[in-house]
Design an enzyme around this catalytic site. Structure first.
Site, PDB file in Angstrom:
ATOM      1  N   LYS A 137       0.806  -1.059  -0.088  1.00 34.08           N
ATOM      2  CA  LYS A 137      -0.043   0.016   0.031  1.00 34.08           C
ATOM      3  C   LYS A 137       0.902   1.194   0.032  1.00 34.08           C
ATOM      4  CE  LYS A 137      -2.097   3.111   2.721  1.00 34.08           C
ATOM      5  NZ  LYS A 137      -2.150   4.072   1.856  1.00 34.08           N
TER       6      LYS A 137
ATOM      7  N   GLU B 165       8.500  16.129  15.255  1.00 32.97           N
ATOM      8  CA  GLU B 165       8.860  15.877  14.054  1.00 32.97           C
ATOM      9  C   GLU B 165       8.125  16.745  13.154  1.00 32.97           C
ATOM     10  OE1 GLU B 165       8.194  12.066  11.747  1.00 32.97           O
ATOM     11  OE2 GLU B 165      10.323  12.201  11.209  1.00 32.97           O
TER      12      GLU B 165
ATOM     13  N   GLU C 144       9.233   1.350  10.836  1.00 33.43           N
ATOM     14  CA  GLU C 144      10.339   2.316  10.753  1.00 33.43           C
ATOM     15  C   GLU C 144       9.586   3.594  10.989  1.00 33.43           C
ATOM     16  OE1 GLU C 144      13.218   1.620  10.407  1.00 33.43           O
ATOM     17  OE2 GLU C 144      13.499  -0.404  10.059  1.00 33.43           O
TER      18      GLU C 144
HETATM   19  P1  NAP Z   1       1.845   8.180   7.829  1.00 35.02           P
HETATM   20  O1  NAP Z   1       0.931   9.540   7.834  1.00 35.02           O
HETATM   21  O2  NAP Z   1       2.160   7.551   9.072  1.00 35.02           O
HETATM   22  O3  NAP Z   1       1.676   7.240   6.506  1.00 35.02           O
HETATM   23  C1  NAP Z   1       2.797   6.228   6.227  1.00 35.02           C
HETATM   24  C2  NAP Z   1       1.456   5.352   5.809  1.00 35.02           C
HETATM   25  O4  NAP Z   1       0.317   4.872   6.650  1.00 35.02           O
HETATM   26  C3  NAP Z   1       0.760   5.805   4.462  1.00 35.02           C
HETATM   27  O5  NAP Z   1       0.725   4.766   3.564  1.00 35.02           O
HETATM   28  C4  NAP Z   1      -0.876   6.069   5.180  1.00 35.02           C
HETATM   29  O6  NAP Z   1      -1.668   6.217   4.170  1.00 35.02           O
HETATM   30  C5  NAP Z   1      -0.722   4.837   5.942  1.00 35.02           C
HETATM   31  N1  NAP Z   1      -1.964   4.966   7.223  1.00 35.02           N
HETATM   32  C6  NAP Z   1      -2.404   6.238   7.529  1.00 35.02           C
HETATM   33  N2  NAP Z   1      -3.072   6.231   8.608  1.00 35.02           N
HETATM   34  C7  NAP Z   1      -3.398   4.845   8.611  1.00 35.02           C
HETATM   35  C8  NAP Z   1      -4.272   4.128   9.386  1.00 35.02           C
HETATM   36  N3  NAP Z   1      -5.015   4.529  10.248  1.00 35.02           N
HETATM   37  N4  NAP Z   1      -4.269   2.690   9.413  1.00 35.02           N
HETATM   38  C9  NAP Z   1      -3.353   1.980   8.463  1.00 35.02           C
HETATM   39  N5  NAP Z   1      -2.460   3.045   7.759  1.00 35.02           N
HETATM   40  C10 NAP Z   1      -2.570   4.128   7.763  1.00 35.02           C
HETATM   41  O7  NAP Z   1       3.415   8.763   7.299  1.00 35.02           O
HETATM   42  P2  NAP Z   1       3.619   9.915   6.175  1.00 35.02           P
HETATM   43  O8  NAP Z   1       3.285  11.250   6.427  1.00 35.02           O
HETATM   44  O9  NAP Z   1       3.160   9.362   4.808  1.00 35.02           O
HETATM   45  O10 NAP Z   1       5.340   9.769   6.338  1.00 35.02           O
HETATM   46  C11 NAP Z   1       5.936  10.656   6.920  1.00 35.02           C
HETATM   47  C12 NAP Z   1       6.550   9.664   8.480  1.00 35.02           C
HETATM   48  O11 NAP Z   1       7.293   8.640   7.761  1.00 35.02           O
HETATM   49  C13 NAP Z   1       7.634  10.510   9.168  1.00 35.02           C
HETATM   50  O12 NAP Z   1       7.039  10.367  10.510  1.00 35.02           O
HETATM   51  C14 NAP Z   1       8.869  10.017   8.900  1.00 35.02           C
HETATM   52  O13 NAP Z   1       9.685  10.062   9.940  1.00 35.02           O
HETATM   53  C15 NAP Z   1       8.510   8.629   8.503  1.00 35.02           C
HETATM   54  N6  NAP Z   1       9.380   7.890   7.970  1.00 35.02           N
HETATM   55  C16 NAP Z   1      10.332   7.057   8.682  1.00 35.02           C
HETATM   56  C17 NAP Z   1      11.222   6.363   8.057  1.00 35.02           C
HETATM   57  C18 NAP Z   1      12.059   5.555   8.798  1.00 35.02           C
HETATM   58  O14 NAP Z   1      12.768   4.458   7.962  1.00 35.02           O
HETATM   59  N7  NAP Z   1      12.144   5.251  10.014  1.00 35.02           N
HETATM   60  C19 NAP Z   1      11.655   6.386   6.478  1.00 35.02           C
HETATM   61  C20 NAP Z   1      10.892   7.285   5.977  1.00 35.02           C
HETATM   62  C21 NAP Z   1       9.815   7.981   6.563  1.00 35.02           C
HETATM   63  P3  NAP Z   1      -2.249   7.643   3.573  1.00 35.02           P
HETATM   64  O15 NAP Z   1      -1.228   8.616   3.798  1.00 35.02           O
HETATM   65  O16 NAP Z   1      -2.252   7.395   2.093  1.00 35.02           O
HETATM   66  O17 NAP Z   1      -3.901   7.692   3.926  1.00 35.02           O
END
Ligand code: NAP
Ligand code: MG
Length: 500
Positions: free
Chosen positions: A193, A403, A269
């Site tokens: 996804k 963050e 992650e």
């Molecule tokens: P996010 O909002 O947590 O979303 C990540 C994924 O989870 C998306 O595909 C999102 O879908 C999905 N998601 C959202 N709500 C959900 C729910 N209730 N149930 C299941 N899945 C759900 O993160 P983002 O804003 O896309 O990315 C930024 C974050 O990623 C930052 O916190 C960053 O630090 C972290 N990150 C961490 C790493 C690492 O390796 N540690 C690497 C890169 C990024 P939709 O958005 O499509 O709704």
């Protein structure tokens, strides 16, 4: 064609004239969501609509998981010879490389990063990741354990089964590759996804995998929203493991989903607020300041490992800050399709407003805005924010604890190495940390004391597929990259034999 002569804007116009695939990929073919729902993918580069993307839901999750399960159980991939899996994954890597310019353009249009980076970083790292795990899979041996005479104890690794991968939008292809490559190499079936903001390259990768010979059902892509696709995957009784990259908040939900369903394996992650420490005995302040600027401004600051807290010893603070400000001045946002641009667009409107709200919070908290702070290039219809620096930040401020995921740097001044470590570790996160010092004793002691999954000494964001990547504390559970990643995609089996 030489890369610096590519006319990206012309290519973008051709590509976006209705030719971008936006459907899900299930059981070897593209398909609309069962209920026909779609959402518009809009480019943060200039606001143009790129594609209507399938907005999948629970029924689509069920059919993708069922296809993945069938493929796993009949062994079409899971029981193929390792050498065969390697051949297919190498062919997949070759297809990605051959489609590199198209994929780089899609990535940039979809999530806003400079196209030069999409090509040189994202495409290259994705190809390298698939090649590395393809090469690894026919070189890993299982174990025979010491056991009493007349017995034989085998310790073998088996694929988990059906793996769901839920990924973010900051490095869409790379984050997917870090999951897909070891999962597929180990013999699993995968349902991916992508983030709603960046589905297009994932959708394209599915066709390239099929062309490379990956059997139907082994790799499925379900675009859509988190609650509609991510949650049912997390709760699914027939998904054996879920691997996630994204925010800490959503990562915690996956732990709950697992507990509420079948105790599926969970690898996370998550976020970071990484400290970048420069001490008074750093011998190369120019290099340190340039690394500090890269650490927060590369990829528009949309980096889990962003060095978002710059912790400076008072004796070098002014000199480092001057240099960082000079770097910020030269990295103003530009057209992501211009190969000279180093800072592109933020991923979308919502995120842009979120980053701007943190800039307002920093000012309200009493931090001093010394660079940037404003949205720019609004006439383009895109999402651009200046590189922004706050001085006079204390570690208890929200801009030091939370963050921001944008080009916003917080400067914290300290009087000793001990204070630097205390500040660094005073965070719910523990993803990356860096220390600059020419004192070998100091760097060893600090590297030990810093509570984070990656520590950089006299550098930042050194990278390679050969080393594990992941966080302490609320930055995650488990590791991507390196052979350690196989821990997330395999079960250990002990087989005892009594010999007659
Ligand atoms: P996010 O909002 O947590 O979303 C990540 C994924 O989870 C998306 O595909 C999102 O879908 C999905 N998601 C959202 N709500 C959900 C729910 N209730 N149930 C299941 N899945 C759900 O993160 P983002 O804003 O896309 O990315 C930024 C974050 O990623 C930052 O916190 C960053 O630090 C972290 N990150 C961490 C790493 C690492 O390796 N540690 C690497 C890169 C990024 P939709 O958005 O499509 O709704
Ligand atoms: Mg997008």
């Amino acid at each position: 064609m030489r890369r610096d002569t590519i006319r990206w804007a012309e290519r973008a116009a051709l590509l976006t004239a209705g030719s971008i695939e936006g459907r899900a990929f299930i059981d070897g073919r593209y398909t609309a969501a069962l209920d026909g729902a779609t959402f518009q993918s809009r480019s943060p580069v200039d606001g143009r609509v790129l594609a209507d993307v399938a907005a999948c839901g629970g029924a689509d999750v069920d059919r993708a998981v069922a296809a993945a399960r069938r493929a796993f159980e009949d062994g079409r991939w899971s029981r193929r010879d390792p050498a065969e899996r390697k051949r297919v994954l190498l062919a997949f890597a070759d297809r990605i490389e051959a489609a590199g310019e198209e994929l780089a353009l899609l990535e940039t249009l979809d999530m806003g990063k400079p196209v030069a980076h999409s090509l040189a970083v994202d495409v290259r790292a994705t190809v390298a990741c698939f090649r590395w795990y393809a090469e690894a899979i026919d070189k890993i041996y299982d174990e025979i354990a010491p056991s009493p005479a007349g017995t034989l104890a085998l310790v073998t690794r088996e694929p988990l089964g059906v793996v769901a991968a839920v990924v973010p939008w900051n490095f869409p292809m790379i984050m997917a590759a870090w999951k897909l490559a070891p999962a597929l190499a180990a013999g699993n079936s995968v349902v991916l996804k992508p983030a709603e903001q960046s589905s297009l390259t994932a959708i394209r990768l599915a066709a390239l995998a099929a062309e490379a010979g990956l059997p139907d059902g082994v790799f499925n892509v379900l675009p859509g929203f988190g609650p509609a696709v991510g949650q049912p995957l997390g709760l699914h009784m027939d998904v054996d493991g879920v691997v996630f990259t994204g925010s800490t908040e959503v990562g915690k939900l996956f732990l709950q989903y697992s507990g509420q369903s079948n105790m599926k394996r969970v690898g996370l992650e998550c976020g970071g607020k990484s400290p970048h420490i420069i001490l008074d005995d750093c011998g190369d302040l120019d290099a340190a300041a340039e690394a500090a600027a890269d650490a927060i401004f590369f990829n528009q600051g949309e980096m889990c490992t962003a060095g978002s807290r710059l912790v400076l010893h008072r004796a070098v603070k002014d000199r480092v800050l001057d240099r960082v400000l000079a770097h910020a001045a030269t990295r103003q946002p530009g057209d992501p399709l211009d190969p000279a641009t180093t800072l592109g667009a933020l991923v979308d409107e919502t995120h842009t407003r979120n980053v701007l709200s943190y800039i307002a919070i920093g000012q309200e908290e009493g931090a001093r805005l010394v660079a940037g702070g404003r949205r720019v290039r609004e006439e383009t219809g895109g999402c651009y924010v200046q590189p922004t620096v706050f001085d006079g930040v204390t570690n208890r401020m929200r801009i030091a604890q939370e963050e921001i995921f944008g080009p916003v740097l917080s400067i914290i001044t300290v009087d000793s190495a001990e204070e630097a470590v205390a500040v660094a570790n005073d965070s719910p996160y523990g993803l990356a940390a860096a220390v600059w010092s020419d004192n070998v004793n100091t760097v060893h002691k600090m590297a030990r004391a810093l509570r984070s999954g990656m520590v950089y000494v006299n550098c930042y964001d050194a990278d390679g597929i050969t080393v594990p990547f992941g966080g302490f504390k609320q930055s995650g559970i488990g590791r991507d990259k390196s052979l350690h990643a196989f821990d997330k995609y395999t079960e250990l089996k002990t087989t005892w034999m009594k010999l007659r």
